[in-house]
Design a protein around this motif. Structure first.
Motif, PDB file in Angstrom:
ATOM      1  N   THR A 198       0.830  -1.203   0.000  1.00  0.00           N
ATOM      2  CA  THR A 198       0.000   0.000   0.000  1.00  0.00           C
ATOM      3  C   THR A 198       0.870   1.261   0.000  1.00  0.00           C
ATOM      4  N   ALA A 199       1.915   1.253   0.825  1.00  0.00           N
ATOM      5  CA  ALA A 199       2.804   2.416   0.886  1.00  0.00           C
ATOM      6  C   ALA A 199       3.520   2.629  -0.447  1.00  0.00           C
ATOM      7  N   GLU A 221      12.741   3.978  -9.380  1.00  0.00           N
ATOM      8  CA  GLU A 221      13.510   3.882  -8.138  1.00  0.00           C
ATOM      9  C   GLU A 221      12.646   3.308  -7.011  1.00  0.00           C
ATOM     10  N   VAL A 222      11.426   3.801  -6.890  1.00  0.00           N
ATOM     11  CA  VAL A 222      10.504   3.299  -5.862  1.00  0.00           C
ATOM     12  C   VAL A 222      10.225   1.816  -6.081  1.00  0.00           C
ATOM     13  N   ILE A 247       2.076   6.489  -7.120  1.00  0.00           N
ATOM     14  CA  ILE A 247       1.075   7.451  -7.594  1.00  0.00           C
ATOM     15  C   ILE A 247       1.603   8.875  -7.450  1.00  0.00           C
ATOM     16  N   GLY A 248       2.374   9.109  -6.383  1.00  0.00           N
ATOM     17  CA  GLY A 248       2.904  10.453  -6.133  1.00  0.00           C
ATOM     18  C   GLY A 248       4.225  10.737  -6.834  1.00  0.00           C
TER      19      GLY A 248
END
Length: 113
Positions: A49-50, A66-67, A56-57
Protein backbone atom coordinates in the motif's frame (compact mmCIF):
# COMPACT_ATOMS: atom_id res chain seq x y z
CA UNK A 1 3.55 -64.46 29.59
CA UNK A 2 1.48 -62.31 31.96
CA UNK A 3 4.47 -60.08 32.50
CA UNK A 4 4.71 -59.47 28.75
CA UNK A 5 1.02 -58.61 28.54
CA UNK A 6 1.43 -56.09 31.35
CA UNK A 7 4.46 -54.63 29.63
CA UNK A 8 2.58 -54.32 26.34
CA UNK A 9 -0.33 -52.65 28.10
CA UNK A 10 2.05 -50.17 29.74
CA UNK A 11 3.70 -49.51 26.39
CA UNK A 12 0.25 -48.88 24.87
CA UNK A 13 -0.55 -46.42 27.64
CA UNK A 14 2.84 -44.72 27.26
CA UNK A 15 2.33 -44.50 23.50
CA UNK A 16 -1.05 -42.85 23.99
CA UNK A 17 0.49 -40.33 26.39
CA UNK A 18 3.30 -39.63 23.93
CA UNK A 19 0.80 -39.20 21.11
CA UNK A 20 -1.21 -36.68 23.12
CA UNK A 21 1.95 -34.75 23.99
CA UNK A 22 2.97 -34.81 20.34
CA UNK A 23 -0.41 -33.49 19.22
CA UNK A 24 -0.09 -30.73 21.81
CA UNK A 25 3.30 -29.74 20.41
CA UNK A 26 1.92 -29.82 16.85
CA UNK A 27 -1.02 -27.65 17.85
CA UNK A 28 1.17 -25.13 19.61
CA UNK A 29 3.58 -25.06 16.67
CA UNK A 30 0.77 -24.64 14.14
CA UNK A 31 -0.54 -21.68 16.12
CA UNK A 32 2.91 -20.06 16.18
CA UNK A 33 3.30 -20.58 12.44
CA UNK A 34 -0.17 -19.17 11.76
CA UNK A 35 0.60 -16.06 13.81
CA UNK A 36 3.90 -15.61 11.99
CA UNK A 37 2.28 -15.96 8.56
CA UNK A 38 -0.53 -13.55 9.50
CA UNK A 39 1.97 -10.96 10.73
CA UNK A 40 4.04 -11.30 7.57
CA UNK A 41 0.95 -11.00 5.38
CA UNK A 42 -0.16 -7.84 7.18
CA UNK A 43 3.34 -6.37 6.86
CA UNK A 44 3.53 -7.14 3.13
CA UNK A 45 0.10 -5.63 2.52
CA UNK A 46 1.08 -2.45 4.36
CA UNK A 47 4.32 -2.21 2.39
CA UNK A 48 2.46 -2.73 -0.88
CA UNK A 49 0.00 0.00 0.00
CA UNK A 50 2.80 2.42 0.89
CA UNK A 51 4.62 1.68 -2.38
CA UNK A 52 1.45 2.19 -4.40
CA UNK A 53 1.00 5.59 -2.77
CA UNK A 54 4.62 6.48 -3.56
CA UNK A 55 4.21 5.37 -7.17
CA UNK A 56 1.08 7.45 -7.59
CA UNK A 57 2.90 10.45 -6.13
CA UNK A 58 6.05 9.99 -8.24
CA UNK A 59 6.86 13.12 -10.23
CA UNK A 60 8.98 11.39 -12.85
CA UNK A 61 9.46 8.04 -14.48
CA UNK A 62 12.92 7.73 -12.93
CA UNK A 63 11.47 8.24 -9.45
CA UNK A 64 8.80 5.60 -10.14
CA UNK A 65 11.48 3.11 -11.25
CA UNK A 66 13.51 3.88 -8.14
CA UNK A 67 10.50 3.30 -5.86
CA UNK A 68 9.67 0.07 -7.64
CA UNK A 69 13.28 -1.17 -7.52
CA UNK A 70 13.53 -0.48 -3.80
CA UNK A 71 10.25 -2.28 -3.23
CA UNK A 72 11.35 -5.36 -5.18
CA UNK A 73 14.69 -5.47 -3.36
CA UNK A 74 13.10 -5.07 0.07
CA UNK A 75 10.36 -7.55 -0.75
CA UNK A 76 12.87 -10.20 -1.80
CA UNK A 77 15.02 -9.69 1.30
CA UNK A 78 11.93 -9.81 3.51
CA UNK A 79 10.70 -12.97 1.82
CA UNK A 80 14.03 -14.74 2.26
CA UNK A 81 14.17 -13.75 5.93
CA UNK A 82 10.58 -14.90 6.47
CA UNK A 83 11.17 -18.20 4.66
CA UNK A 84 14.21 -18.85 6.85
CA UNK A 85 12.25 -18.05 9.98
CA UNK A 86 9.37 -20.31 8.94
CA UNK A 87 11.69 -23.18 8.07
CA UNK A 88 13.21 -22.91 11.55
CA UNK A 89 9.73 -22.91 13.07
CA UNK A 90 8.76 -26.02 11.09
CA UNK A 91 11.97 -27.79 12.16
CA UNK A 92 11.31 -26.88 15.80
CA UNK A 93 7.74 -28.17 15.56
CA UNK A 94 8.96 -31.45 14.10
CA UNK A 95 11.54 -31.85 16.87
CA UNK A 96 8.99 -31.09 19.59
CA UNK A 97 6.44 -33.47 18.08
CA UNK A 98 9.03 -36.27 17.93
CA UNK A 99 10.41 -35.83 21.47
CA UNK A 100 7.65 -37.78 23.27
CA UNK A 101 8.34 -40.83 21.10
CA UNK A 102 12.12 -40.96 21.55
CA UNK A 103 12.03 -43.09 24.67
CA UNK A 104 9.19 -45.28 23.36
CA UNK A 105 11.27 -46.83 20.59
CA UNK A 106 13.78 -48.28 23.03
CA UNK A 107 11.03 -49.71 25.24
CA UNK A 108 9.33 -51.50 22.38
CA UNK A 109 12.60 -52.98 21.17
CA UNK A 110 13.45 -54.26 24.67
CA UNK A 111 10.04 -55.95 25.14
CA UNK A 112 9.98 -57.61 21.74
CA UNK A 113 13.37 -59.32 22.24
Amino acid sequence: MVKNIDEFQQIGKDNMDATLKSFGALSKGAQAIAVEVADYTRKVFEQGTAVTEKLIGAKSLDKAFEVQSDYVKNSYEGFVAQATKLSELYADVAKEAYKPFESQFGKVAAVTK
